[in-house]
Design an enzyme around this catalytic site. Structure first.
Site, PDB file in Angstrom:
ATOM      1  N   GLY A 289       1.865  -1.003   0.800  1.00 41.02           N
ATOM      2  CA  GLY A 289       2.623  -1.634   1.868  1.00 41.02           C
ATOM      3  C   GLY A 289       2.453  -3.137   1.879  1.00 41.02           C
ATOM      4  O   GLY A 289       3.392  -3.884   2.171  1.00 41.02           O
TER       5      GLY A 289
ATOM      6  N   LEU B  62       2.892   2.443   6.078  1.00 36.38           N
ATOM      7  CA  LEU B  62       1.883   3.408   6.497  1.00 36.38           C
ATOM      8  C   LEU B  62       0.503   2.791   6.346  1.00 36.38           C
ATOM      9  O   LEU B  62       0.065   2.488   5.228  1.00 36.38           O
ATOM     10  CB  LEU B  62       1.984   4.686   5.652  1.00 36.38           C
ATOM     11  CG  LEU B  62       3.364   5.342   5.536  1.00 36.38           C
ATOM     12  CD1 LEU B  62       3.275   6.587   4.656  1.00 36.38           C
ATOM     13  CD2 LEU B  62       3.917   5.673   6.912  1.00 36.38           C
TER      14      LEU B  62
ATOM     15  N   TYR C  45       2.535   2.402   1.344  1.00 42.69           N
ATOM     16  CA  TYR C  45       1.324   2.990   1.921  1.00 42.69           C
ATOM     17  C   TYR C  45       0.126   2.113   1.548  1.00 42.69           C
ATOM     18  O   TYR C  45      -0.069   1.773   0.380  1.00 42.69           O
ATOM     19  CB  TYR C  45       1.159   4.403   1.373  1.00 42.69           C
ATOM     20  CG  TYR C  45       0.031   5.232   1.964  1.00 42.69           C
ATOM     21  CD1 TYR C  45      -0.681   4.834   3.093  1.00 42.69           C
ATOM     22  CD2 TYR C  45      -0.315   6.451   1.400  1.00 42.69           C
ATOM     23  CE1 TYR C  45      -1.689   5.597   3.629  1.00 42.69           C
ATOM     24  CE2 TYR C  45      -1.330   7.242   1.928  1.00 42.69           C
ATOM     25  CZ  TYR C  45      -2.019   6.799   3.039  1.00 42.69           C
ATOM     26  OH  TYR C  45      -3.023   7.578   3.568  1.00 42.69           O
ATOM     27  N   CYS C  46      -0.672   1.747   2.549  1.00 39.75           N
ATOM     28  CA  CYS C  46      -1.910   0.991   2.342  1.00 39.75           C
ATOM     29  C   CYS C  46      -1.601  -0.296   1.572  1.00 39.75           C
ATOM     30  O   CYS C  46      -0.721  -1.055   1.969  1.00 39.75           O
ATOM     31  CB  CYS C  46      -2.937   1.874   1.632  1.00 39.75           C
ATOM     32  SG  CYS C  46      -4.589   1.161   1.523  1.00 39.75           S
ATOM     33  N   VAL C  47      -2.306  -0.583   0.468  1.00 36.67           N
ATOM     34  CA  VAL C  47      -2.049  -1.819  -0.269  1.00 36.67           C
ATOM     35  C   VAL C  47      -0.665  -1.800  -0.905  1.00 36.67           C
ATOM     36  O   VAL C  47      -0.112  -2.862  -1.236  1.00 36.67           O
ATOM     37  CB  VAL C  47      -3.128  -2.094  -1.326  1.00 36.67           C
ATOM     38  CG1 VAL C  47      -4.473  -2.311  -0.679  1.00 36.67           C
ATOM     39  CG2 VAL C  47      -3.200  -0.984  -2.348  1.00 36.67           C
TER      40      VAL C  47
END
Length: 604
Positions: A345, A369, A341-343
């Site tokens: 990811g 995500l 998710y976000c960073v």
């Protein structure tokens, strides 16, 4: 006090307004006392409000950037005069229509707020001629200034982008809705409460200042309404492993049978993992467990100066790859599905490229995500990564060994000042109201520090130089090439994302070498992701590959509601057969403590 009798014969206090006057006088005294307290706190903290991402630094950056724009317009006085004439003509039209309206004539407004602009939702902004005039004059000025900046010739696009960003901060701040004498709701409340709202607001400002560290943290929610492990992050599980930078949680099964391949979640280290495990009705982790997945999640440490040298490589090795090894041993399995998710990811994508280069195939599918791997279209966060600002940031971080979470939180709030800053200034400090309980905003306020080495590397190598997307990044001498990641990928973007813009995520998704399912969720970076099916909110789009996001959207299919079932259907096909549920306490790693663990409870 002498009494009098009115015609009804009832005794009444004369000059009832005197009691009102006394109350107002008393509140003014209280307001002065609270104001003096605030000034004292401000005096004590003035030196701390310096450095990168502070008010002072952003004013300096805004001044320099907008000066570049002004310089170009001054160099063309004829064009500037024409632009000024257009603005004054619009003012004249507005004044003429206001006068006609005050004389009882129905008139059409010169300008209207954008749909969804909640600053002017109070009826008096439309029904009262004076407030309506202030509103329209402000909107005319704001849109004129924005157009002027967009049309400025002789500046490069990065400068124009920065100028528009800083201009938006200024224009949002000077809205008449943000001042006590030009906001009709504040005026009414002040009169009806004899200014008690301003006293309460000043008291709340003092409280926010006292609990803030480097930068003022405006309360966005009732901080006493939530507690991690009590009504947030309560999905049952065990911490089965920990090292210096993370704890690994394995969640207890909720079904008798589970999919063979587990799911390892890599959350952002910039915020705490429990955005994915809010109250039970909003918990993606709980929902995934209930679908029959064995879920593991990394809970990052809230680092201090002792971890200053922990690097991006350390977060990959001691975080992602170590967690993968623990999962493999805990379940005696080779293949694992992963989610970032976000960073988180971004970190997962780098780890996957590293693993692909080394022939490591343990991760069999990946879900991203709102995660970026290409940063050419990374939105307003690019404003903060020029050489000068990075140098200031590195100098500041070298003193403590980390970036305080309040500074990063301030940056994220600045991306949406109309929604995340000024409504709370008005509500808390002018109306004197306490913010309502909201789990998501509690999480947003529960920020984390970032190790100096890791954060500097992330901003420089990803945002500034975009090395991963260009194939120029190496870890331990291993070249990282996204095209060599050939596993199936589920890539989610959010339509209104200000942190990982949808187009940026789309561009990055095209860099992977395997099959990619790109899905676009409604709403933004958080609400677009945390959207459980039971809420029946928003929508998502899915479609076939295309060259551009615009082309993809033209051929995409819209589905109302949450994207979660769509993702689960995709993941279940890649999760193997069903096997008996796994008890977190039954593996080779003895549980250390119950979820959510101790790392996530450390506040800054």
């Amino acid at each position: 006090m002498q009494k009098r009798n009115d015609e009804s014969g009832d005794d009444q206090e004369p000059y009832g307004e005197f009691a009102r006057f006394d109350e107002i006088t008393h509140n003014i005294v209280r307001l002065c006392n609270e104001g003096a307290h605030v000034m004292g706190v401000l005096a004590q903290r003035s030196r701390r409000d310096e450095g990168a991402y502070s008010v002072a630094s952003e004013i300096s950056e805004a001044t320099k950037t907008l000066a570049e724009v002004a310089k170009q317009w001054v160099s063309d006085p004829a064009r500037l005069a024409e632009a000024q004439r257009d603005l004054f003509q619009s003012y004249g039209t507005l004044w003429a229509r206001t006068v006609r309206r005050m004389m009882g004539e129905p008139v059409e407004p010169v300008i209207q707020p954008d749909p969804g602009d909640n600053r002017f939702r109070d009826p008096d902004w439309t029904e009262n001629e004076l407030y309506d005039f202030w509103k329209q004059a402000y909107l005319l000025t704001a849109r004129w200034a924005e157009a002027l900046t967009r049309e400025t010739e002789g500046i490069d696009e990065p400068t124009r982008h920065k100028a528009l960003f800083h201009l938006n901060q200024i224009l949002t701040a000077i809205s008449p809705s943000n001042f006590p004498f030009t906001n009709p709701e504040v005026v009414r409340t002040t009169v009806s409460s004899n200014a008690d709202n301003l006293v309460q607001g000043m008291h709340q400002l003092a409280a926010d200042l006292e609990r803030s560290k480097d930068i003022l943290r405006i309360s966005q929610t009732d901080l006493d309404a939530f507690e991690v492990g009590e009504n947030l992050a309560v999905t049952p599980g065990k911490v089965i492993y920990q090292n210096e930078i993370m704890q690994l949680i394995q969640y207890a099964p909720a079904t008798e049978q589970v999919f063979e391949r587990p799911l390892l979640i890599v959350p952002p280290w910039i915020n705490k993992y429990y955005i994915l495990d809010l109250v039970p009705k909003k918990s993606l982790i709980k929902w995934a467990v209930e679908q029959g997945y064995t879920v593991f999640v990394i809970s990052w440490v809230n680092p201090d100066s002792k971890l200053a040298l922990k690097s991006f490589e350390d977060y990959m090795h001691e975080g992602v790859l170590t967690a993968l090894e623990v999962v493999e041993r805990q379940l005696s399995l080779h293949y694992v599905n992963a989610m970032g998710y976000c960073v988180g990811g971004t970190l997962l994508s780098a780890a996957l490229a590293y693993m692909s280069a080394r022939g490591d195939d343990r991760i069999s599918s990946a879900t991203f995500l709102t995660a970026q791997v290409d940063f050419t279209q990374a939105g307003d966060l690019l404003v903060f990564v020029d050489e000068g600002q990075l140098a200031d940031l590195n100098e500041m971080m070298s003193a403590d060994g980390y970036l305080d979470g309040s500074r990063m939180a301030a940056v994220f709030n600045m991306l949406r000042p109309r929604d995340l800053i000024w409504p709370y200034v008005v509500n808390n400090y002018l109306l004197g109201k306490k913010p309502l309980p909201f789990d998501l905003l509690y999480w947003n306020s529960d920020s984390t520090r970032m190790p100096a080495a890791n954060h500097a590397y992330y901003l420089r190598e990803f945002y500034q130089h975009n090395k991963l997307a260009r194939g120029e990044m190496t870890i331990d001498g291993v070249p990282l090439e996204l095209k060599k990641i050939r596993i199936p990928v589920y890539h989610l973007a959010a339509e209104q994302d200000h942190i990982a813009p949808a187009n940026s995520v789309f561009i990055g998704a095209k860099l992977f070498g395997g099959p990619v399912r790109f899905v676009l969720a409604g709403s933004g970076h958080i609400a677009g992701v945390i959207n459980p099916p039971e809420r029946h909110k928003y929508q998502f789009w899915s479609g076939e590959p295309a060259d551009t996001l615009e082309a993809w959207r033209r051929g995409a299919t819209e589905t109302q509601g949450s994207w979660w079932p769509n993702w689960s259907a995709w993941l279940s096909e890649r999760s193997g057969v069903k096997v008996p549920a796994r008890d977190p306490a039954a593996g080779p790693y003895p549980p250390i403590e119950d979820a959510p663990g101790s790392y996530v409870r450390v506040r800054v």
